[in-house]
Design a protein around this motif. Structure first.
Motif, PDB file in Angstrom:
ATOM      1  N   PRO A  97       0.512  17.458 -10.708  1.00  0.00           N
ATOM      2  CA  PRO A  97       0.113  18.743 -10.292  1.00  0.00           C
ATOM      3  C   PRO A  97      -1.322  19.098 -10.248  1.00  0.00           C
ATOM      4  O   PRO A  97      -1.731  19.717  -9.313  1.00  0.00           O
ATOM      5  CB  PRO A  97       1.087  19.692 -10.743  1.00  0.00           C
ATOM      6  CG  PRO A  97       1.176  18.929 -12.195  1.00  0.00           C
ATOM      7  CD  PRO A  97       1.440  17.573 -11.984  1.00  0.00           C
ATOM      8  N   ALA A  98      -1.990  18.457 -11.272  1.00  0.00           N
ATOM      9  CA  ALA A  98      -3.538  18.894 -11.056  1.00  0.00           C
ATOM     10  C   ALA A  98      -4.486  17.989 -10.237  1.00  0.00           C
ATOM     11  O   ALA A  98      -5.552  18.305 -10.301  1.00  0.00           O
ATOM     12  CB  ALA A  98      -3.916  18.765 -12.657  1.00  0.00           C
ATOM     13  N   LEU A  99      -3.780  16.958  -9.518  1.00  0.00           N
ATOM     14  CA  LEU A  99      -4.522  16.051  -8.658  1.00  0.00           C
ATOM     15  C   LEU A  99      -4.328  16.142  -7.343  1.00  0.00           C
ATOM     16  O   LEU A  99      -3.014  16.023  -6.994  1.00  0.00           O
ATOM     17  CB  LEU A  99      -4.264  14.730  -9.374  1.00  0.00           C
ATOM     18  CG  LEU A  99      -4.810  14.406 -10.934  1.00  0.00           C
ATOM     19  CD1 LEU A  99      -4.446  13.099 -11.039  1.00  0.00           C
ATOM     20  CD2 LEU A  99      -6.437  14.566 -10.750  1.00  0.00           C
ATOM     21  N   PRO A 100      -5.128  16.195  -6.315  1.00  0.00           N
ATOM     22  CA  PRO A 100      -4.851  16.289  -5.029  1.00  0.00           C
ATOM     23  C   PRO A 100      -4.169  15.112  -4.558  1.00  0.00           C
ATOM     24  O   PRO A 100      -4.541  13.766  -5.126  1.00  0.00           O
ATOM     25  CB  PRO A 100      -6.207  16.301  -4.326  1.00  0.00           C
ATOM     26  CG  PRO A 100      -7.205  15.936  -5.236  1.00  0.00           C
ATOM     27  CD  PRO A 100      -6.559  16.148  -6.619  1.00  0.00           C
ATOM     28  N   ASP A 101      -3.428  14.988  -3.452  1.00  0.00           N
ATOM     29  CA  ASP A 101      -2.821  13.872  -2.784  1.00  0.00           C
ATOM     30  C   ASP A 101      -4.156  12.962  -2.259  1.00  0.00           C
ATOM     31  O   ASP A 101      -5.223  13.564  -1.682  1.00  0.00           O
ATOM     32  CB  ASP A 101      -1.944  14.161  -1.782  1.00  0.00           C
ATOM     33  CG  ASP A 101      -0.604  14.793  -2.292  1.00  0.00           C
ATOM     34  OD1 ASP A 101      -0.303  14.554  -3.296  1.00  0.00           O
ATOM     35  OD2 ASP A 101      -0.151  15.470  -1.197  1.00  0.00           O
ATOM     36  N   LEU A 102      -3.991  11.761  -2.158  1.00  0.00           N
ATOM     37  CA  LEU A 102      -4.902  10.748  -1.487  1.00  0.00           C
ATOM     38  C   LEU A 102      -4.494  10.074  -0.302  1.00  0.00           C
ATOM     39  O   LEU A 102      -3.083   9.982  -0.110  1.00  0.00           O
ATOM     40  CB  LEU A 102      -5.208   9.753  -2.757  1.00  0.00           C
ATOM     41  CG  LEU A 102      -5.959  10.277  -3.876  1.00  0.00           C
ATOM     42  CD1 LEU A 102      -5.846   9.342  -5.070  1.00  0.00           C
ATOM     43  CD2 LEU A 102      -7.244  10.670  -3.440  1.00  0.00           C
ATOM     44  N   PRO A 103      -5.198   9.663   0.607  1.00  0.00           N
ATOM     45  CA  PRO A 103      -4.679   8.963   1.894  1.00  0.00           C
ATOM     46  C   PRO A 103      -4.323   7.362   1.459  1.00  0.00           C
ATOM     47  O   PRO A 103      -4.338   6.875   0.519  1.00  0.00           O
ATOM     48  CB  PRO A 103      -5.904   8.861   2.498  1.00  0.00           C
ATOM     49  CG  PRO A 103      -7.133   8.835   1.705  1.00  0.00           C
ATOM     50  CD  PRO A 103      -6.579   9.746   0.469  1.00  0.00           C
ATOM     51  N   GLU A 104      -3.701   6.886   2.625  1.00  0.00           N
ATOM     52  CA  GLU A 104      -3.399   5.463   2.312  1.00  0.00           C
ATOM     53  C   GLU A 104      -4.619   4.819   2.876  1.00  0.00           C
ATOM     54  O   GLU A 104      -5.368   5.263   3.618  1.00  0.00           O
ATOM     55  CB  GLU A 104      -2.172   5.181   3.294  1.00  0.00           C
ATOM     56  CG  GLU A 104      -1.035   5.970   2.672  1.00  0.00           C
ATOM     57  CD  GLU A 104       0.276   5.311   3.643  1.00  0.00           C
ATOM     58  OE1 GLU A 104      -0.012   5.303   4.613  1.00  0.00           O
ATOM     59  OE2 GLU A 104       1.352   5.326   2.945  1.00  0.00           O
ATOM     60  N   ILE A 105      -4.682   3.420   2.470  1.00  0.00           N
ATOM     61  CA  ILE A 105      -5.572   2.521   3.125  1.00  0.00           C
ATOM     62  C   ILE A 105      -5.107   1.344   3.985  1.00  0.00           C
ATOM     63  O   ILE A 105      -4.002   0.791   3.310  1.00  0.00           O
ATOM     64  CB  ILE A 105      -6.492   2.091   1.762  1.00  0.00           C
ATOM     65  CG1 ILE A 105      -7.760   1.374   2.421  1.00  0.00           C
ATOM     66  CG2 ILE A 105      -5.678   1.239   0.994  1.00  0.00           C
ATOM     67  CD1 ILE A 105      -8.747   0.878   1.257  1.00  0.00           C
ATOM     68  N   GLU A 106      -5.532   1.102   4.869  1.00  0.00           N
ATOM     69  CA  GLU A 106      -5.085  -0.037   5.878  1.00  0.00           C
ATOM     70  C   GLU A 106      -5.760  -1.489   5.339  1.00  0.00           C
ATOM     71  O   GLU A 106      -6.930  -1.548   5.260  1.00  0.00           O
ATOM     72  CB  GLU A 106      -5.354   0.145   7.167  1.00  0.00           C
ATOM     73  CG  GLU A 106      -4.984   1.552   7.932  1.00  0.00           C
ATOM     74  CD  GLU A 106      -5.296   1.670   9.141  1.00  0.00           C
ATOM     75  OE1 GLU A 106      -4.404   2.651   9.848  1.00  0.00           O
ATOM     76  OE2 GLU A 106      -6.315   1.305   9.584  1.00  0.00           O
ATOM     77  N   LEU A 107      -4.841  -2.216   5.100  1.00  0.00           N
ATOM     78  CA  LEU A 107      -5.328  -3.668   4.952  1.00  0.00           C
ATOM     79  C   LEU A 107      -5.351  -4.391   6.128  1.00  0.00           C
ATOM     80  O   LEU A 107      -4.336  -4.448   6.919  1.00  0.00           O
ATOM     81  CB  LEU A 107      -4.402  -4.420   4.046  1.00  0.00           C
ATOM     82  CG  LEU A 107      -4.879  -5.801   3.400  1.00  0.00           C
ATOM     83  CD1 LEU A 107      -6.275  -5.887   3.070  1.00  0.00           C
ATOM     84  CD2 LEU A 107      -3.792  -6.362   2.375  1.00  0.00           C
ATOM     85  N   ARG A 108      -6.607  -4.846   6.790  1.00  0.00           N
ATOM     86  CA  ARG A 108      -6.755  -5.535   8.110  1.00  0.00           C
ATOM     87  C   ARG A 108      -7.143  -6.776   7.901  1.00  0.00           C
ATOM     88  O   ARG A 108      -7.976  -7.200   7.097  1.00  0.00           O
ATOM     89  CB  ARG A 108      -7.666  -4.784   9.020  1.00  0.00           C
ATOM     90  CG  ARG A 108      -7.218  -3.320   9.373  1.00  0.00           C
ATOM     91  CD  ARG A 108      -8.257  -2.524   9.860  1.00  0.00           C
ATOM     92  NE  ARG A 108      -7.809  -1.263  10.459  1.00  0.00           N
ATOM     93  CZ  ARG A 108      -7.176  -0.879  11.704  1.00  0.00           C
ATOM     94  NH1 ARG A 108      -7.413  -1.904  12.746  1.00  0.00           N
ATOM     95  NH2 ARG A 108      -6.982   0.412  11.851  1.00  0.00           N
ATOM     96  N   LEU A 109      -6.752  -7.723   8.728  1.00  0.00           N
ATOM     97  CA  LEU A 109      -6.898  -9.018   8.995  1.00  0.00           C
ATOM     98  C   LEU A 109      -8.014  -9.134  10.249  1.00  0.00           C
ATOM     99  O   LEU A 109      -7.673  -8.880  11.175  1.00  0.00           O
ATOM    100  CB  LEU A 109      -5.956  -9.851   9.386  1.00  0.00           C
ATOM    101  CG  LEU A 109      -6.140 -11.363   9.356  1.00  0.00           C
ATOM    102  CD1 LEU A 109      -6.931 -12.154   8.252  1.00  0.00           C
ATOM    103  CD2 LEU A 109      -4.946 -12.205   9.786  1.00  0.00           C
ATOM    104  N   LEU A 110      -9.348  -9.626   9.911  1.00  0.00           N
ATOM    105  CA  LEU A 110     -10.370  -9.458  11.107  1.00  0.00           C
ATOM    106  C   LEU A 110     -10.677 -11.067  11.360  1.00  0.00           C
ATOM    107  O   LEU A 110     -10.607 -11.881  10.485  1.00  0.00           O
ATOM    108  CB  LEU A 110     -11.627  -9.092  10.567  1.00  0.00           C
ATOM    109  CG  LEU A 110     -11.690  -7.628   9.900  1.00  0.00           C
ATOM    110  CD1 LEU A 110     -13.131  -7.107   9.498  1.00  0.00           C
ATOM    111  CD2 LEU A 110     -10.955  -6.937  11.066  1.00  0.00           C
ATOM    112  N   ARG A 111     -10.546 -11.361  12.671  1.00  0.00           N
ATOM    113  CA  ARG A 111     -10.841 -12.628  13.180  1.00  0.00           C
ATOM    114  C   ARG A 111     -11.821 -12.778  13.964  1.00  0.00           C
ATOM    115  O   ARG A 111     -12.138 -11.702  14.768  1.00  0.00           O
ATOM    116  CB  ARG A 111      -9.293 -13.052  14.039  1.00  0.00           C
ATOM    117  CG  ARG A 111      -7.996 -13.024  13.216  1.00  0.00           C
ATOM    118  CD  ARG A 111      -7.086 -13.342  14.135  1.00  0.00           C
ATOM    119  NE  ARG A 111      -5.592 -12.905  13.288  1.00  0.00           N
ATOM    120  CZ  ARG A 111      -4.767 -13.688  13.330  1.00  0.00           C
ATOM    121  NH1 ARG A 111      -4.893 -15.130  13.700  1.00  0.00           N
ATOM    122  NH2 ARG A 111      -3.628 -13.285  12.651  1.00  0.00           N
TER     123      ARG A 111
END
Length: 144
Positions: A97-111
């Motif tokens: 409850p004392a910490l804000p929500d965080l976003p998700e991170i995308e894992l991408r494959l670059l070619r």
């Protein structure tokens, strides 16, 4: 650019601490254990704290992942990462409850635009191994 590459999976960012401090009250200002700038985890943590007007201090800034784990073990501190690959004694404070929500991170494959046959095979191996470890069963989202 963030829109480049194939999205392999998304992983939630988590507030992490040492298991011995997980049940303790979160200190104020929040003692953050951060990677050096630039870092997506660092940027997400600071943006979330700023949005919620929460005070923080840099307990440690480092380019080293082992130093992050060591800092969490040696004193009060919070880090932001995914929980994938965390040592057993580092735990996520999911829904605290004392910490804000965080976003998700995308894992991408670059070619490269025109890869060699060997590079294409390597990319497919990396794709399969990553999905097998982070998104078993072929799902596109990996969460724990």
């Amino acid at each position: 650019s963030p829109a480049e590459g194939e999205i392999l999976c998304t992983l939630p960012m988590r507030w992490l601490t040492h298991r011995d401090r997980a049940a303790q009250a979160v200190p104020a200002p929040l003692p953050l254990v951060l990677f050096n700038h630039p870092c997506l985890f660092r940027q997400a943590a600071l943006a979330a704290l700023d949005r919620h007007r929460l005070r923080w201090r840099a307990a440690l800034t480092t380019p080293s992942l082992p130093a992050i784990w060591g800092a969490l073990r040696s004193g009060p501190g919070l880090a932001v990462r995914t929980d994938h690959g965390c040592p057993d004694d580092i735990v996520a404070l999911t829904g605290h409850p004392a910490l804000p929500d965080l976003p998700e991170i995308e894992l991408r494959l670059l070619r490269a635009p025109d890869p060699t046959r060997a590079a294409t095979r390597l990319a497919e191996t990396l794709r399969a191994e990553t999905l097998g470890r982070l998104a078993p069963g072929g799902i596109s989202r990996a969460t724990r």
